[in-house]
Write a protein that holds these residues in place. Structure first.
Motif, short mmCIF file in Angstrom:
data_model
loop_
_atom_site.label_atom_id
_atom_site.label_comp_id
_atom_site.label_asym_id
_atom_site.label_seq_id
_atom_site.Cartn_x
_atom_site.Cartn_y
_atom_site.Cartn_z
N PHE A 62 -1.06 -0.50 6.08
CA PHE A 62 0.94 -0.81 5.75
C PHE A 62 1.43 0.24 6.76
O PHE A 62 2.76 0.02 5.57
N ALA A 118 5.04 -3.86 3.30
CA ALA A 118 3.22 -3.60 3.04
C ALA A 118 3.37 -5.18 3.15
O ALA A 118 2.19 -6.01 2.71
N LEU A 165 -1.23 0.64 -1.62
CA LEU A 165 0.05 0.06 -1.88
C LEU A 165 0.16 1.25 -3.01
O LEU A 165 1.48 1.68 -3.09
N SER A 216 6.82 -0.28 2.09
CA SER A 216 6.44 -0.97 0.91
C SER A 216 6.45 -2.52 0.89
O SER A 216 5.90 -3.80 0.64
N LYS A 260 2.81 -7.51 5.03
CA LYS A 260 2.20 -8.09 5.36
C LYS A 260 0.44 -9.06 4.65
O LYS A 260 0.23 -9.88 4.73
#
Length: 534
Positions: free
Chosen positions: A56, A239, A138, A236, A242
């Motif tokens: 990430f 991510a 995460l 973050s 994604k």
């Protein structure tokens, strides 16, 4: 704002939530190497420098469904606040990239607004599932980017995912109404329609949940999004992009354009003045919120603001002191005191003042451990950067120079770490009374009467959250009504959840996020009159 963690909850929910966080942890996939030196007298271990291997850590912007280099080709460093090491390099987006993202969001909106509620619901639900599937990675990313203790980062990922779950369900409940017409042979009704592309600007202290709380509602309504995350925590946000890609959202529905502070003002101006952006949803400082509100007036766009807080935390003589102490720990020290709903002014009635201060000092020494954010036993991490650290130092020095009594802590430890601190004998001429500390500093104000403390609590222009502890039902009702805030915690130090409306009054913001009311911010009401119905 902001839930983030239930490190110390009042009453019997503490063990349950703590256990849920522990169950969600399956170990770190990150290699560590230990530096020299202790951090704290609070019985903490040395923190670890990490070499992230997470997939990430993305270094491109996400525009129109593609991972693209920023137009000027620049990158900016993102620093781990616990170690001072560079975590990675994020894309330095500019005004040109913002315009590209706005165009993509506007084009995608033309089709997305017409998709079925069932389709939108299923895609948002997929985001919920993907976020939980990737919980460990995460959460580690949050801890690396902004120093949040891992147990709280895991809590934030769960909390952030709850908005995807909630709004995936609310998607199918966005309804209008048919109402009796005053005209003969006619029908009158209203429907709700998506407002259009939304500019989302988020802070660093809850880098996942502050996006998901906004984005989930935006997507549920049939709107598209351009997201500009905080410069301290861009990874973050990328991510989440994604996850959006993996969930199968159409290109352009979600766009993420990180930038350093150098480009923040220009991108904010583009978003707030663009006629193609129908609404701005912002969480951050009051000063920046006012700038966005002013610039958004040029296109008369919808503005949803969640701004600074200066929360009062009141302990009345009738309070359960043990519960009040636990609530204070939870409200004041989670995320190292860096939450907009953190207890900033702690008022304690004279009859229980000494008992409360002594109990709080004991619990702080027992429960608060400064250390490596990736260590699951750590409860207090670093401040996000040197600017945040300096503000805490200034507030402590100012309070002590004006008669404050240091009970616990008070020291700068190492790097961005500061001891959890307790100061009593606070007076109104101290900076921490009028400014939001945003750090691990608990300041105790003594008071005598209910009317006195209500006046003090309402004396500032902030009005986000307020807390108080009392066992008198009459007092509970009176004080709940009297506090000039958008959210009240009665005998509770943690109040945020996806089911409840989040927002403030006065200079703490406009609009509400979460709950069924979160839909209102991103829909227009259209009235339709059907005439000549014979």
């Amino acid at each position: 704002m902001h839930f983030g963690s239930n490190m110390m909850l009042s009453f019997n929910s503490t063990k349950l939530v703590s256990k849920l966080y522990e169950l969600s942890y399956f170990g770190s996939s990150i290699a560590r190497k230990l530096p020299q030196g202790n951090l704290s007298t609070f019985n903490c271990r040395c923190f670890a420098t990490v070499s992230p291997t997470s997939s990430f850590l993305l270094d491109k912007a996400f525009i129109n469904g593609k991972w693209v280099e920023p137009s000027a080709g620049g990158k900016f460093p993102v620093t781990n606040p616990a170690t001072g090491d560079v975590l990675g390099f994020a894309p330095e987006c500019t005004e040109k990239d913002a315009l590209s993202a706005i165009a993509a969001a506007n084009n995608a909106f033309q089709d997305w607004k017409n998709t079925s509620a069932k389709l939108r619901s299923s895609l948002i639900r997929k985001l919920y599932e993907l976020q939980l599937k990737n919980l460990n990675s995460l959460a580690e990313l949050i801890s690396l980017e902004m120093g949040k203790p891992l147990r709280e980062s895991k809590g934030e990922i769960n909390y952030g995912a709850s908005f995807f779950e909630w709004f995936s369900e609310e998607t199918k409940r966005i309804t209008g109404q048919v109402f009796p017409s005053p005209f003969p042979n006619s029908m009158t009704l209203y429907v709700r329609e998506p407002i259009g592309p939304v500019g989302i600007i988020t802070p660093w202290n809850f880098p996942n949940a502050m996006i998901t709380r906004k984005l989930a509602a935006v997507l549920a309504c049939g709107c598209t999004a351009v997201i500009r995350p905080a410069e301290d925590t861009p990874f973050s946000a990328l991510a989440l992009a994604k996850l959006v890609e993996e969930a199968g959202f159409p290109p352009g529905v979600v766009n993420v354009i990180p930038s350093s502070r150098d480009q923040a003002s220009a991108i904010g101006s583009i978003l707030s003045t663009s006629p193609e952006i129908a609404a701005i949803s912002f969480t951050g400082s009051t000063n920046v919120g006012k700038i966005l509100l002013s610039s958004s007036a040029s296109t008369v766009k919808r503005v949803c603001l969640e701004l600074g807080g200066n929360a009062p935390f009141i302990v009345f003589d009738s309070a359960d002191i043990d519960a009040a102490v636990q609530g204070c720990i939870a409200s004041k020290f989670r995320n190292t005191g860096q939450t907009c709903v953190s207890a900033n002014r702690i008022f304690v009635q004279s009859g229980v003042h000494d008992k409360f201060v002594n109990a709080l000092a004991t619990e702080m020494a027992k429960s608060l451990k400064v250390g490596d954010p990736l260590d699951m036993s750590t409860t207090v991490g670093p401040l996000v950067n040197s600017k945040g650290l300096e503000k805490v130092k200034v507030h402590v020095e100012d309070a002590l120079s004006k008669g404050g009594k240091l009970i616990v802590g008070g020291k700068h430890l190492h790097g961005n770490f500061f001891e959890p601190t307790l100061i009593s004998n606070i007076s109104e001429n101290m900076k921490l009374c009028s400014e939001e500390t945003f750090g691990p500093l608990a300041a105790i104000h003594p008071f005598e009467t209910e009317s006195q403390v209500i006046a003090a609590a309402n004396s500032c222009r902030a009005g986000l959250a307020g807390y108080f502890y009392s066992s008198s039902i009459d007092q509970i009702w009176r004080v709940s009504k009297a506090l000039q805030v958008g959210m009240v915690g009665v005998n509770a130090g943690i109040i945020s959840c996806c089911e409840a409306p989040f927002g403030g009054v006065k200079e703490s913001g406009l609009g509400r996020e979460g709950s069924h009311l979160g839909i209102d911010e991103f829909t227009n009401v259209k009235y339709i009159c059907l005439g000549s119905l014979n």
